[in-house]
Motif scaffolding. Structure first.
Motif, PDB file in Angstrom:
ATOM      1  N   PRO A   1     -13.434   3.317 -12.155  1.00 43.30           N
ATOM      2  CA  PRO A   1     -13.890   3.935 -10.903  1.00 43.30           C
ATOM      3  C   PRO A   1     -13.584   3.040  -9.712  1.00 43.30           C
ATOM      4  O   PRO A   1     -13.330   1.847  -9.848  1.00 43.30           O
ATOM      5  N   GLY A   2     -13.643   3.633  -8.533  1.00 43.95           N
ATOM      6  CA  GLY A   2     -13.435   2.859  -7.312  1.00 43.95           C
ATOM      7  C   GLY A   2     -12.131   3.194  -6.626  1.00 43.95           C
ATOM      8  O   GLY A   2     -11.259   3.854  -7.182  1.00 43.95           O
ATOM      9  N   GLY A   3     -12.021   2.712  -5.379  1.00 42.74           N
ATOM     10  CA  GLY A   3     -10.845   3.006  -4.579  1.00 42.74           C
ATOM     11  C   GLY A   3      -9.685   2.078  -4.870  1.00 42.74           C
ATOM     12  O   GLY A   3      -9.826   1.053  -5.532  1.00 42.74           O
ATOM     13  N   ARG A   4      -8.538   2.482  -4.425  1.00 42.00           N
ATOM     14  CA  ARG A   4      -7.326   1.671  -4.497  1.00 42.00           C
ATOM     15  C   ARG A   4      -6.573   1.831  -3.184  1.00 42.00           C
ATOM     16  O   ARG A   4      -6.672   2.862  -2.522  1.00 42.00           O
ATOM     17  N   ASP A   5      -5.782   0.822  -2.827  1.00 36.48           N
ATOM     18  CA  ASP A   5      -4.928   0.948  -1.649  1.00 36.48           C
ATOM     19  C   ASP A   5      -3.776   1.899  -1.923  1.00 36.48           C
ATOM     20  O   ASP A   5      -3.286   2.580  -1.024  1.00 36.48           O
ATOM     21  N   ASN A   6      -3.322   1.935  -3.159  1.00 38.11           N
ATOM     22  CA  ASN A   6      -2.327   2.906  -3.604  1.00 38.11           C
ATOM     23  C   ASN A   6      -2.502   3.080  -5.106  1.00 38.11           C
ATOM     24  O   ASN A   6      -3.282   2.359  -5.734  1.00 38.11           O
ATOM     25  N   TYR A   7      -1.794   4.044  -5.661  1.00 38.79           N
ATOM     26  CA  TYR A   7      -1.951   4.345  -7.080  1.00 38.79           C
ATOM     27  C   TYR A   7      -0.584   4.386  -7.743  1.00 38.79           C
ATOM     28  O   TYR A   7       0.271   5.207  -7.375  1.00 38.79           O
ATOM     29  N   LYS A   8      -0.399   3.501  -8.720  1.00 36.44           N
ATOM     30  CA  LYS A   8       0.862   3.429  -9.455  1.00 36.44           C
ATOM     31  C   LYS A   8       0.620   3.951 -10.876  1.00 36.44           C
ATOM     32  O   LYS A   8      -0.151   3.369 -11.640  1.00 36.44           O
ATOM     33  N   ILE A   9       1.297   5.018 -11.209  1.00 35.04           N
ATOM     34  CA  ILE A   9       1.075   5.663 -12.499  1.00 35.04           C
ATOM     35  C   ILE A   9       1.362   4.721 -13.659  1.00 35.04           C
ATOM     36  O   ILE A   9       0.622   4.693 -14.650  1.00 35.04           O
TER      37      ILE A   9
ATOM     38  N   SER B   1      13.803  -7.483 -12.059  1.00 35.19           N
ATOM     39  CA  SER B   1      14.423  -8.768 -11.732  1.00 35.19           C
ATOM     40  C   SER B   1      13.824  -9.367 -10.473  1.00 35.19           C
ATOM     41  O   SER B   1      13.742 -10.576 -10.327  1.00 35.19           O
ATOM     42  N   THR B   2      13.379  -8.541  -9.531  1.00 39.00           N
ATOM     43  CA  THR B   2      12.756  -9.027  -8.311  1.00 39.00           C
ATOM     44  C   THR B   2      11.491  -8.229  -8.060  1.00 39.00           C
ATOM     45  O   THR B   2      11.363  -7.084  -8.484  1.00 39.00           O
ATOM     46  N   GLU B   3      10.561  -8.856  -7.360  1.00 36.14           N
ATOM     47  CA  GLU B   3       9.305  -8.187  -7.054  1.00 36.14           C
ATOM     48  C   GLU B   3       9.547  -7.077  -6.046  1.00 36.14           C
ATOM     49  O   GLU B   3      10.249  -7.257  -5.052  1.00 36.14           O
ATOM     50  N   VAL B   4       8.958  -5.935  -6.290  1.00 31.46           N
ATOM     51  CA  VAL B   4       9.133  -4.775  -5.418  1.00 31.46           C
ATOM     52  C   VAL B   4       7.854  -4.564  -4.622  1.00 31.46           C
ATOM     53  O   VAL B   4       6.750  -4.644  -5.161  1.00 31.46           O
ATOM     54  N   PHE B   5       7.994  -4.316  -3.328  1.00 29.66           N
ATOM     55  CA  PHE B   5       6.842  -4.097  -2.452  1.00 29.66           C
ATOM     56  C   PHE B   5       6.562  -2.602  -2.348  1.00 29.66           C
ATOM     57  O   PHE B   5       7.452  -1.807  -2.053  1.00 29.66           O
ATOM     58  N   TYR B   6       5.297  -2.245  -2.616  1.00 28.46           N
ATOM     59  CA  TYR B   6       4.873  -0.854  -2.547  1.00 28.46           C
ATOM     60  C   TYR B   6       3.874  -0.709  -1.402  1.00 28.46           C
ATOM     61  O   TYR B   6       2.702  -1.094  -1.538  1.00 28.46           O
ATOM     62  N   PRO B   7       4.289  -0.199  -0.250  1.00 32.43           N
ATOM     63  CA  PRO B   7       3.392  -0.077   0.910  1.00 32.43           C
ATOM     64  C   PRO B   7       2.185   0.795   0.603  1.00 32.43           C
ATOM     65  O   PRO B   7       2.227   1.665  -0.270  1.00 32.43           O
ATOM     66  N   SER B   8       1.114   0.555   1.338  1.00 38.65           N
ATOM     67  CA  SER B   8      -0.091   1.362   1.198  1.00 38.65           C
ATOM     68  C   SER B   8      -0.310   2.279   2.394  1.00 38.65           C
ATOM     69  O   SER B   8      -1.253   3.066   2.407  1.00 38.65           O
ATOM     70  N   SER B   9       0.558   2.192   3.404  1.00 33.87           N
ATOM     71  CA  SER B   9       0.412   3.027   4.584  1.00 33.87           C
ATOM     72  C   SER B   9       1.764   3.252   5.226  1.00 33.87           C
ATOM     73  O   SER B   9       2.654   2.405   5.138  1.00 33.87           O
TER      74      SER B   9
END
Length: 231
Positions: A80-88, A10-18
């Motif tokens: 391939p490549g990096g990500r700031d975070n990884y969401k399954i 229902s609302t956007e969720v913020f997923y921190p990277s650090s």
């Protein structure tokens, strides 16, 4: 397996990277982490895979506090490549192998919460490396998923990566199972390239010396009235 929430939010969720925490507990742990990261990254360059280090692994959509930051994790069948975070739930793949650089201070979390979580997520292999030998006498202990339960690894083989693992001081040594070739850490690779360059320069110098000796011989034959091109 840990269930993931559906896509509808229902609302956007913020997923921190650090979280502002240090990358590693000590310089020794940092070196082990970076060496493992770079060796595996180079090894998998031509594969549909990524190797991430100390990035948040989010495993429950809509719950940004449900996260963990493995020291090194390998994921197959992703870009391939990096990500700031990884969401399954976005990537569609769970890590196949996770390495944690463990210590006496992180022992309980590494063998408790993390081990249970990785087991429930379906991470095929989980390796604990104790570079200082604080609580793992052999420094390295692995667990392999059998069904839905982790069992200790006794053969020092990383099956998903097809690599053999050896303790080399305060680092993990990685060797290809098919060729026995060692995967070089950056310092070893730099030294190998240096030796290759020196060998090439030495070969070039020897070739020049041989050419010079041949020319001197030709000149000597001419001084004797012998045409070297007719010999």
């Amino acid at each position: 397996m840990t269930s993931l929430l559906p896509d509808s939010q229902s609302t956007e969720v913020f997923y921190p990277s650090s979280d502002g925490e240090p990358l590693a507990e000590s310089y020794v742990h940092l070196c082990a982490l970076l060496a493992t990261l770079e060796v595996l990254r180079q090894y998998l360059l031509d594969r549909e895979a990524t190797v991430l280090s100390n990035q948040f692994l989010y495993y429950a959509q809509g719950f940004p506090r449900l996260r963990v930051a493995p020291d090194v994790m390998v994921i197959f069948n992703v870009a391939p490549g990096g990500r700031d975070n990884y969401k399954i739930w976005e990537e569609g793949q769970v890590p196949v192998v996770i390495f944690e650089m463990t210590s006496e201070g992180t022992k309980n979390q590494d063998t408790g919460f993390k081990k249970t979580l990785y087991e429930q997520l379906g991470v095929i292999e989980y390796w604990l490396f104790d570079p200082k030998g604080e609580w793992i006498k052999e420094q390295l202990q692995g667990y392999r998923l059998r069904g839905e339960v982790y069992e200790p690894i006794t053969d020092s083989r990383c099956e998903p990566l097809q690599l053999r693992l050896e303790i080399e001081g305060q680092l993990i040594g990685f060797y290809r199972e098919d060729t026995g070739e060692k995967l070089l850490i950056p310092e070893e690779l730099a030294e190998a390239l240096k030796q290759e360059r020196l060998a090439r320069e030495q070969a070039q110098e020897q070739a020049k010396q041989a050419e010079s000796q041949v020319e001197r011989l030709r000149q000597h034959l001419r001084s004797l009235g012998v045409d070297p091109d007719t010999i």
